[in-house]
Design a protein around this motif. Structure first.
Motif, PDB file in Angstrom:
ATOM      1  N   PHE A 123       1.060  -0.885   0.113  1.00 44.98           N
ATOM      2  CA  PHE A 123      -0.255   0.026  -0.116  1.00 44.98           C
ATOM      3  C   PHE A 123       0.942   0.923  -0.021  1.00 44.98           C
ATOM      4  O   PHE A 123       0.211   2.145  -0.309  1.00 44.98           O
ATOM      5  N   ASN A 124       2.108   1.057   0.550  1.00 41.63           N
ATOM      6  CA  ASN A 124       2.958   2.025   0.511  1.00 41.63           C
ATOM      7  C   ASN A 124       3.784   2.251  -0.133  1.00 41.63           C
ATOM      8  O   ASN A 124       5.150   3.567  -0.562  1.00 41.63           O
ATOM      9  N   ASN A 125       4.708   1.446  -1.134  1.00 41.28           N
ATOM     10  CA  ASN A 125       5.486   1.089  -2.193  1.00 41.28           C
ATOM     11  C   ASN A 125       6.886   0.616  -1.476  1.00 41.28           C
ATOM     12  O   ASN A 125       8.182   0.960  -2.286  1.00 41.28           O
ATOM     13  N   ALA A 126       6.745   0.174  -0.330  1.00 45.40           N
ATOM     14  CA  ALA A 126       8.263  -0.335   0.398  1.00 45.40           C
ATOM     15  C   ALA A 126       8.505  -1.172  -0.088  1.00 45.40           C
ATOM     16  O   ALA A 126       7.955  -2.650  -0.056  1.00 45.40           O
ATOM     17  N   HIS A 127       9.998  -1.169  -0.153  1.00 45.95           N
ATOM     18  CA  HIS A 127      10.242  -2.326  -1.162  1.00 45.95           C
ATOM     19  C   HIS A 127      11.469  -3.301  -0.076  1.00 45.95           C
ATOM     20  O   HIS A 127      12.315  -2.083   0.021  1.00 45.95           O
ATOM     21  N   PHE A 128      11.308  -3.965   0.304  1.00 47.04           N
ATOM     22  CA  PHE A 128      12.709  -4.515   1.764  1.00 47.04           C
ATOM     23  C   PHE A 128      13.809  -5.601   0.444  1.00 47.04           C
ATOM     24  O   PHE A 128      13.579  -6.273   0.291  1.00 47.04           O
ATOM     25  N   ASP A 129      13.849  -4.472  -0.015  1.00 45.54           N
ATOM     26  CA  ASP A 129      14.670  -5.114  -1.211  1.00 45.54           C
ATOM     27  C   ASP A 129      16.455  -5.736  -0.396  1.00 45.54           C
ATOM     28  O   ASP A 129      17.756  -5.256  -2.432  1.00 45.54           O
ATOM     29  N   GLY A 130      16.953  -6.022  -0.272  1.00 41.71           N
ATOM     30  CA  GLY A 130      18.393  -6.385   0.589  1.00 41.71           C
ATOM     31  C   GLY A 130      17.928  -7.143   1.991  1.00 41.71           C
ATOM     32  O   GLY A 130      17.322  -6.724   2.698  1.00 41.71           O
ATOM     33  N   ALA A 131      19.256  -7.518   2.102  1.00 42.40           N
ATOM     34  CA  ALA A 131      19.369  -8.035   3.692  1.00 42.40           C
ATOM     35  C   ALA A 131      18.324  -7.050   4.824  1.00 42.40           C
ATOM     36  O   ALA A 131      18.481  -7.376   5.630  1.00 42.40           O
ATOM     37  N   ILE A 132      19.360  -5.853   4.609  1.00 45.50           N
ATOM     38  CA  ILE A 132      18.609  -4.694   6.125  1.00 45.50           C
ATOM     39  C   ILE A 132      18.185  -3.826   4.674  1.00 45.50           C
ATOM     40  O   ILE A 132      18.758  -2.246   5.152  1.00 45.50           O
ATOM     41  N   ASP A 133      18.088  -4.038   4.430  1.00 44.50           N
ATOM     42  CA  ASP A 133      17.525  -2.709   3.214  1.00 44.50           C
ATOM     43  C   ASP A 133      15.934  -2.186   3.019  1.00 44.50           C
ATOM     44  O   ASP A 133      15.228  -3.641   3.132  1.00 44.50           O
ATOM     45  N   VAL A 134      15.740  -1.243   2.874  1.00 45.91           N
ATOM     46  CA  VAL A 134      14.252  -0.280   2.834  1.00 45.91           C
ATOM     47  C   VAL A 134      14.458   1.152   1.583  1.00 45.91           C
ATOM     48  O   VAL A 134      15.382   1.206   1.627  1.00 45.91           O
ATOM     49  N   HIS A 135      13.422   1.108   0.465  1.00 44.51           N
ATOM     50  CA  HIS A 135      13.898   2.208  -0.212  1.00 44.51           C
ATOM     51  C   HIS A 135      12.110   1.573  -0.728  1.00 44.51           C
ATOM     52  O   HIS A 135      11.241   1.136  -1.331  1.00 44.51           O
ATOM     53  N   VAL A 136      11.776   3.262  -1.069  1.00 43.02           N
ATOM     54  CA  VAL A 136      10.002   3.674  -1.276  1.00 43.02           C
ATOM     55  C   VAL A 136      10.514   4.173  -2.339  1.00 43.02           C
ATOM     56  O   VAL A 136      11.444   4.890  -2.770  1.00 43.02           O
ATOM     57  N   GLY A 137       9.068   3.733  -2.708  1.00 37.85           N
ATOM     58  CA  GLY A 137       8.713   4.833  -4.487  1.00 37.85           C
ATOM     59  C   GLY A 137       8.207   3.886  -5.181  1.00 37.85           C
ATOM     60  O   GLY A 137       6.801   3.975  -6.382  1.00 37.85           O
ATOM     61  N   ARG A 138       9.042   3.045  -6.158  1.00 39.16           N
ATOM     62  CA  ARG A 138       9.001   2.368  -7.541  1.00 39.16           C
ATOM     63  C   ARG A 138       7.760   1.061  -7.088  1.00 39.16           C
ATOM     64  O   ARG A 138       7.478   0.425  -6.091  1.00 39.16           O
ATOM     65  N   ILE A 139       6.452   1.501  -7.984  1.00 39.44           N
ATOM     66  CA  ILE A 139       5.047   0.922  -8.003  1.00 39.44           C
ATOM     67  C   ILE A 139       5.598  -0.940  -8.470  1.00 39.44           C
ATOM     68  O   ILE A 139       6.213  -0.979  -9.714  1.00 39.44           O
ATOM     69  N   SER A 140       5.328  -1.809  -8.369  1.00 39.26           N
ATOM     70  CA  SER A 140       5.114  -3.455  -8.567  1.00 39.26           C
ATOM     71  C   SER A 140       4.024  -4.097  -8.552  1.00 39.26           C
ATOM     72  O   SER A 140       3.301  -3.088  -7.352  1.00 39.26           O
ATOM     73  N   SER A 141       4.044  -5.395  -8.682  1.00 32.84           N
ATOM     74  CA  SER A 141       2.649  -5.744  -8.620  1.00 32.84           C
ATOM     75  C   SER A 141       2.736  -6.553  -7.590  1.00 32.84           C
ATOM     76  O   SER A 141       4.165  -6.811  -6.124  1.00 32.84           O
ATOM     77  N   PHE A 142       1.625  -7.448  -6.980  1.00 31.63           N
ATOM     78  CA  PHE A 142       1.274  -6.803  -5.140  1.00 31.63           C
ATOM     79  C   PHE A 142       2.107  -8.617  -5.192  1.00 31.63           C
ATOM     80  O   PHE A 142       2.767  -8.858  -3.922  1.00 31.63           O
ATOM     81  N   PRO A 143       2.087  -9.628  -6.008  1.00 26.38           N
ATOM     82  CA  PRO A 143       3.069 -11.096  -5.923  1.00 26.38           C
ATOM     83  C   PRO A 143       4.420 -10.439  -4.955  1.00 26.38           C
ATOM     84  O   PRO A 143       5.020 -11.297  -4.048  1.00 26.38           O
ATOM     85  N   LEU A 144       4.895  -9.396  -6.209  1.00 25.13           N
ATOM     86  CA  LEU A 144       6.899  -9.045  -6.151  1.00 25.13           C
ATOM     87  C   LEU A 144       7.359  -8.676  -4.162  1.00 25.13           C
ATOM     88  O   LEU A 144       7.874  -9.055  -3.942  1.00 25.13           O
ATOM     89  N   TYR A 145       6.045  -7.701  -3.454  1.00 30.91           N
ATOM     90  CA  TYR A 145       6.210  -7.179  -2.611  1.00 30.91           C
ATOM     91  C   TYR A 145       6.736  -8.967  -1.676  1.00 30.91           C
ATOM     92  O   TYR A 145       7.048  -8.720  -0.352  1.00 30.91           O
ATOM     93  N   PHE A 146       5.321  -9.545  -1.982  1.00 33.05           N
ATOM     94  CA  PHE A 146       5.853 -10.862  -0.603  1.00 33.05           C
ATOM     95  C   PHE A 146       7.457 -12.051  -1.181  1.00 33.05           C
ATOM     96  O   PHE A 146       7.767 -12.049  -0.342  1.00 33.05           O
ATOM     97  N   LEU A 147       7.209 -11.261  -2.234  1.00 38.60           N
ATOM     98  CA  LEU A 147       8.431 -12.022  -2.581  1.00 38.60           C
ATOM     99  C   LEU A 147      10.134 -11.831  -2.561  1.00 38.60           C
ATOM    100  O   LEU A 147      10.640 -12.486  -2.126  1.00 38.60           O
ATOM    101  N   GLU A 148       9.682 -10.543  -2.472  1.00 36.09           N
ATOM    102  CA  GLU A 148      11.046  -9.483  -1.822  1.00 36.09           C
ATOM    103  C   GLU A 148      11.324 -10.397  -0.413  1.00 36.09           C
ATOM    104  O   GLU A 148      12.292 -10.527   0.124  1.00 36.09           O
TER     105      GLU A 148
END
Lengths: 95, 182
Positions: B34-59
């Motif tokens: 809902f807020n486009n937060a991406h946990f795209d690394g062992a200790i990372d979080v980046h916000v902004g990029r819009i992605s499909s719903f399953p990718l948030y779980f995959l991350e």
């Protein structure tokens, strides 16, 4: 276990390991003297010895021990590993 | 209380920790959608990029999987005791629970974040997230020393090594997956 006196293991004068030199019978006052090694388990602290006793009573199951102690399995396994390390160290010192 | 905050793994590990950890990871992924937060690394979080719903779980699971694989491997290699995979998997899943607060804080990110990423509001949000990331790292350290029975300076050194390797592995996996899915 908590009522037992702490068995001294190290000589206060020279820091060498102590040995048992006398055993006595409270019933007939017979005294046996000699030089006997303390078994490895008796060189453990009362807490460690209690852990070993509980472990044996649990048939050596860390899972049951963890349930009884309300601790996680790896925490209990680590406690056992620490006791094993202390037994090995004690054995090396006494050799 | 302090033990429960920084070292809950003294009391919970294995399957129980894994189930709780996964539940929190799924909840974090739902919030992140809902807020486009991406946990795209062992200790990372980046916000902004819009992605499909399953990718948030995959991350969530890529990050957790990378951490578990590296820490389990390091544990097996350097620990003097038997290391159970379920303990590493469970404790590392539960160690990620402070990330749910980071996901919630990400709602405060300014709407023009992608255009102006170093605005005062964006910096404030990043700084607010920092204690929770530090908390997660502290929990990961606790998970490592308990599940792999590590102690002292050796534990700290191996933890830093494993954390860096986890970060690298997760970044490689993200690169491979995202270049093929987005």
């Amino acid at each position: 276990m908590g009522n037992l006196k702490k068995l001294p293991q190290i000589c206060p004068a020279c820091s060498a390991s102590l040995k048992v030199t006398a055993l006595s019978c409270e019933s007939c006052d017979t005294i046996i003297t000699g030089s006997f090694e303390l078994p490895s388990l008796f060189r453990l602290s009362s807490e460690d010895l209690q852990f070993v006793l509980d472990f044996v009573k649990c048939s050596g199951s860390l899972k049951i021990m963890a349930q009884q102690m309300k601790l996680s399995y790896p925490t209990v396994r680590n406690l056992l590993d620490d006791i094993i390390a202390r037994i090995k160290t004690n054995e090396q010192i006494s050799q | 209380m302090k033990k429960w905050i920084f070292s809950p793994f003294r009391f919970v590990a294995g399957e129980k920790a894994l189930i709780i950890g996964w539940a929190v990871m799924i909840a974090t992924a739902c919030i992140a959608f809902f807020n486009n937060a991406h946990f795209d690394g062992a200790i990372d979080v980046h916000v902004g990029r819009i992605s499909s719903f399953p990718l948030y779980f995959l991350e969530q699971f890529i990050v957790w999987g990378s951490v578990v694989l590296i820490f389990y491997f390091i544990g097996r290699l350097f620990s003097n005791t038997s290391v159970r995979f379920i303990d590493v998997a469970g404790t590392m899943a539960l160690a990620r629970w402070p990330m749910i607060f980071v996901a919630l804080i990400s709602f405060a990110e300014p709407s023009d974040l992608l255009i102006n990423p170093i605005s005062t509001a964006a910096i404030l949000v990043a700084l607010s997230s920092l204690p929770f990331i530090v908390w997660m790292i502290a929990l990961m350290y606790s998970a490592f020393i308990i599940s792999c029975n590590m102690k002292g300076g050796r534990a700290t050194g191996l933890f830093i090594l494993a954390l860096v390797l986890s970060e690298v592995l997760s970044k490689i996996l993200f690169y491979l997956i995202f270049t093929h899915t987005t």
